[in-house]
Write an enzyme that holds these catalytic residues in place. Structure first.
Site, PDB file in Angstrom:
ATOM      1  N   GLN A  47       0.766  -1.098  -0.026  1.00 41.18           N
ATOM      2  CA  GLN A  47      -0.066  -0.083   0.022  1.00 41.18           C
ATOM      3  C   GLN A  47       1.093   1.454  -0.024  1.00 41.18           C
ATOM      4  O   GLN A  47       0.744   2.125  -0.995  1.00 41.18           O
ATOM      5  CB  GLN A  47      -0.756  -0.067   1.347  1.00 41.18           C
ATOM      6  CG  GLN A  47      -1.880   1.367   1.332  1.00 41.18           C
ATOM      7  CD  GLN A  47      -2.463   1.489   2.668  1.00 41.18           C
ATOM      8  OE1 GLN A  47      -3.749   1.687   2.569  1.00 41.18           O
ATOM      9  NE2 GLN A  47      -1.878   1.151   3.892  1.00 41.18           N
ATOM     10  N   ASP A  69      14.655  -9.664  -1.728  1.00 41.10           N
ATOM     11  CA  ASP A  69      14.072 -10.025  -0.233  1.00 41.10           C
ATOM     12  C   ASP A  69      14.847  -9.540   0.854  1.00 41.10           C
ATOM     13  O   ASP A  69      15.956  -9.705   0.803  1.00 41.10           O
ATOM     14  CB  ASP A  69      14.076 -11.694  -0.035  1.00 41.10           C
ATOM     15  CG  ASP A  69      12.872 -12.096   0.964  1.00 41.10           C
ATOM     16  OD1 ASP A  69      12.049 -12.838   0.510  1.00 41.10           O
ATOM     17  OD2 ASP A  69      13.140 -11.788   1.971  1.00 41.10           O
ATOM     18  N   LEU A  70      14.321  -8.820   1.808  1.00 41.37           N
ATOM     19  CA  LEU A  70      14.905  -8.315   2.787  1.00 41.37           C
ATOM     20  C   LEU A  70      15.563  -9.231   3.780  1.00 41.37           C
ATOM     21  O   LEU A  70      16.373  -8.963   4.593  1.00 41.37           O
ATOM     22  CB  LEU A  70      13.945  -7.761   3.874  1.00 41.37           C
ATOM     23  CG  LEU A  70      13.503  -6.313   3.659  1.00 41.37           C
ATOM     24  CD1 LEU A  70      12.761  -5.594   4.619  1.00 41.37           C
ATOM     25  CD2 LEU A  70      14.735  -5.005   3.670  1.00 41.37           C
ATOM     26  N   SER A  87       3.791  -6.910   7.942  1.00 44.16           N
ATOM     27  CA  SER A  87       3.415  -5.640   8.736  1.00 44.16           C
ATOM     28  C   SER A  87       2.016  -6.025   9.603  1.00 44.16           C
ATOM     29  O   SER A  87       1.258  -4.967  10.092  1.00 44.16           O
ATOM     30  CB  SER A  87       3.258  -4.558   7.735  1.00 44.16           C
ATOM     31  OG  SER A  87       2.398  -4.981   6.715  1.00 44.16           O
ATOM     32  N   SER A 108       6.711   2.338  13.804  1.00 48.47           N
ATOM     33  CA  SER A 108       5.075   2.127  13.966  1.00 48.47           C
ATOM     34  C   SER A 108       4.682   2.706  15.445  1.00 48.47           C
ATOM     35  O   SER A 108       5.316   2.544  16.468  1.00 48.47           O
ATOM     36  CB  SER A 108       4.605   0.650  13.868  1.00 48.47           C
ATOM     37  OG  SER A 108       3.495   0.392  14.217  1.00 48.47           O
ATOM     38  N   GLU A 153       2.490   1.124  16.913  1.00 45.25           N
ATOM     39  CA  GLU A 153       2.625  -0.233  17.840  1.00 45.25           C
ATOM     40  C   GLU A 153       3.637  -0.014  18.938  1.00 45.25           C
ATOM     41  O   GLU A 153       3.308  -0.765  19.990  1.00 45.25           O
ATOM     42  CB  GLU A 153       2.538  -1.497  17.026  1.00 45.25           C
ATOM     43  CG  GLU A 153       1.307  -1.575  16.458  1.00 45.25           C
ATOM     44  CD  GLU A 153       0.230  -2.400  17.151  1.00 45.25           C
ATOM     45  OE1 GLU A 153       0.540  -3.103  17.985  1.00 45.25           O
ATOM     46  OE2 GLU A 153      -0.806  -1.799  17.206  1.00 45.25           O
ATOM     47  N   TYR A 163       5.595  -7.961  16.200  1.00 43.74           N
ATOM     48  CA  TYR A 163       5.821  -6.975  15.444  1.00 43.74           C
ATOM     49  C   TYR A 163       6.163  -5.769  15.893  1.00 43.74           C
ATOM     50  O   TYR A 163       7.173  -5.282  15.385  1.00 43.74           O
ATOM     51  CB  TYR A 163       4.319  -6.836  14.523  1.00 43.74           C
ATOM     52  CG  TYR A 163       4.243  -5.463  13.907  1.00 43.74           C
ATOM     53  CD1 TYR A 163       4.975  -5.603  12.562  1.00 43.74           C
ATOM     54  CD2 TYR A 163       3.941  -4.291  14.397  1.00 43.74           C
ATOM     55  CE1 TYR A 163       4.717  -4.352  11.614  1.00 43.74           C
ATOM     56  CE2 TYR A 163       3.779  -3.108  13.821  1.00 43.74           C
ATOM     57  CZ  TYR A 163       4.228  -3.291  12.318  1.00 43.74           C
ATOM     58  OH  TYR A 163       4.352  -2.041  11.378  1.00 43.74           O
ATOM     59  N   ARG A 220      -5.590  -0.900   0.757  1.00 44.58           N
ATOM     60  CA  ARG A 220      -5.124  -1.669   2.150  1.00 44.58           C
ATOM     61  C   ARG A 220      -5.169  -3.033   1.940  1.00 44.58           C
ATOM     62  O   ARG A 220      -6.377  -3.392   1.154  1.00 44.58           O
ATOM     63  CB  ARG A 220      -6.021  -1.193   3.235  1.00 44.58           C
ATOM     64  CG  ARG A 220      -5.753  -1.478   4.401  1.00 44.58           C
ATOM     65  CD  ARG A 220      -4.365  -1.426   4.821  1.00 44.58           C
ATOM     66  NE  ARG A 220      -4.227  -1.065   6.454  1.00 44.58           N
ATOM     67  CZ  ARG A 220      -3.110  -1.221   7.052  1.00 44.58           C
ATOM     68  NH1 ARG A 220      -2.066  -1.735   6.516  1.00 44.58           N
ATOM     69  NH2 ARG A 220      -3.146  -0.675   8.395  1.00 44.58           N
TER      70      ARG A 220
END
Ligand code: GDR
Length: 333
Positions: free
Chosen positions: A13, A57-58, A83, A127, A129, A150, A185
């Site tokens: 997104q 790829d990370l 995420s 974040s 969070e 996370y 989203r």
């Protein structure tokens, strides 16, 4: 000279809105894309001829280094991560590896690679969070109490970003993003789950919407506004941390009510609270104070909660209508 940008997670997104924004600003854009056998590029199909895609790829350092070598970016946007907070309880190691270690691999690759570290600027999406149970409204100074795998991974990446600033002088700016949504989203996040279900209920394709914690309070803004903030952070003379939030919070129940009202449906007839969707821990109240971003970046959220819900509902009612009219061809005829 045209600026070059590398967007990791460009099929997501935030990554897709960032690509659009960077192209508007005439950047030469590179996207870092994880290979997928089922195809995961629907959000950037309209940009295909304008963006150079690099597979990687990370979790794979050589692929990050290759992407940096190929793109020679002035700006790097790290929008790649696992995420989903709920999923992080089921896949904690994978989440730590991508969301936490992935960021570290990127910072380290930037630091050690070529002449890049001299001028390259990195955006790290941190974040809300990370705040966990710290009381609202949360600012850049609010203590972190990460309450999910996370959130732990994001907190690790956030601290690593600051350490790389201090130790090596790298330009890594962190946006402490509160929830951000749009018609792009992912469908496993609660807002889109609600608006997709609403469309399917309207068109008779679904009868029940199973949700978890309706009392959770979140600060929802539009993903386009968050992309704008990310870009602004990299145009400053110094890297810093900025809360990016609308400053208004609503409960999940209020989102449900607003969305169903817009479609003229009584939500109580369709919504069921299913314990399967409850998390082992769930942050109760996130509401950000973005005064610093407003003062320094001259950033403002441009889409209200109601307009955001309207945009998502309108989009998903149309999508469900189209889907409901797709009829497979009967091969016997
Ligand atoms: P969040 O987003 O966890 O806040 O993280 P999500 O939309 O998943 O959940 C928001 C709140 O809704 C409650 N909820 C449900 N959530 C989901 N996904 N599915 C359900 O059925 C459901 N029912 C209730 C959740 O418990 C939660 O309280 C998002 C992500 O984008 C993160 O990556 C980002 O860092 C933060 O926002 C800021």
């Amino acid at each position: 000279m045209r600026k070059r940008a590398l967007v990791l997670g460009c099929t997501g997104q935030l990554g897709s809105y960032l690509l659009e924004l960077l192209l508007e600003h005439d950047y030469e854009c590179y996207g870092f894309v994880r290979r997928s056998s089922v195809g995961n590029v629907s959000r950037i199909l309209h940009l295909y001829d304008k963006v150079k895609l690099i597979n990687g790829d990370l979790t794979d350092t050589p692929s990050i280094e290759a992407a940096l070598r190929i793109s020679k970016p002035h700006e790097v946007y790290n929008c790649a991560a696992q995420s989903q907070v709920g999923t992080s309880f089921i896949e904690p190691i994978h989440t730590a590896d991508t969301t936490g270690m992935g960021a570290l691999r990127l910072f380290e690759a930037v630091r050690t690679h070529t002449s890049l570290s001299e001028g390259v600027r990195v955006y790290q999406p941190s974040s809300s969070e990370m705040f966990g149970l710290s009381s609202a409204p949360q600012t850049e100074e609010t203590p972190f109490h990460p309450d999910s795998p996370y959130a732990c991974a994001k907190t690790f990446a956030h601290h690593a970003a600051q350490m790389y600033r201090r130790a090596y002088g790298l330009f890594i700016a962190c946006g402490i993003n509160f929830n951000f949504e749009s018609p792009r989203r992912g469908e496993e996040f609660v807002t889109r789950k609600i608006t997709r279900a609403l469309g399917r209920i309207q068109t008779g394709q679904q009868s029940v919407l199973r949700l978890g914690n309706l009392a959770a309070r979140r600060d929802w803004s539009h993903a386009k506004d968050v992309a704008q903030a990310a870009w602004l952070m990299l145009q400053q003379s110094q890297p810093d941390n900025y809360v990016i939030a609308s400053g208004v919070s609503h409960t999940v129940k209020e989102f449900v009510e607003t969305a169903f009202n817009l479609a003229g449906l009584e939500w109580q007839k369709y919504v069921v609270v299913d314990p399967q969707h409850l998390r082992p821990l769930d942050v109760a109240h996130l509401e950000g104070c973005a005064n610093k971003a407003k003062a320094w970046l001259k950033w403002e959220p441009t889409v209200s909660f109601l307009d955001l819900v309207k945009e998502m509902v309108t989009h998903d009612l149309q999508l469900a209508d189209t889907e409901s009219r797709v009829e497979p061809i009967d091969g016997r005829k």
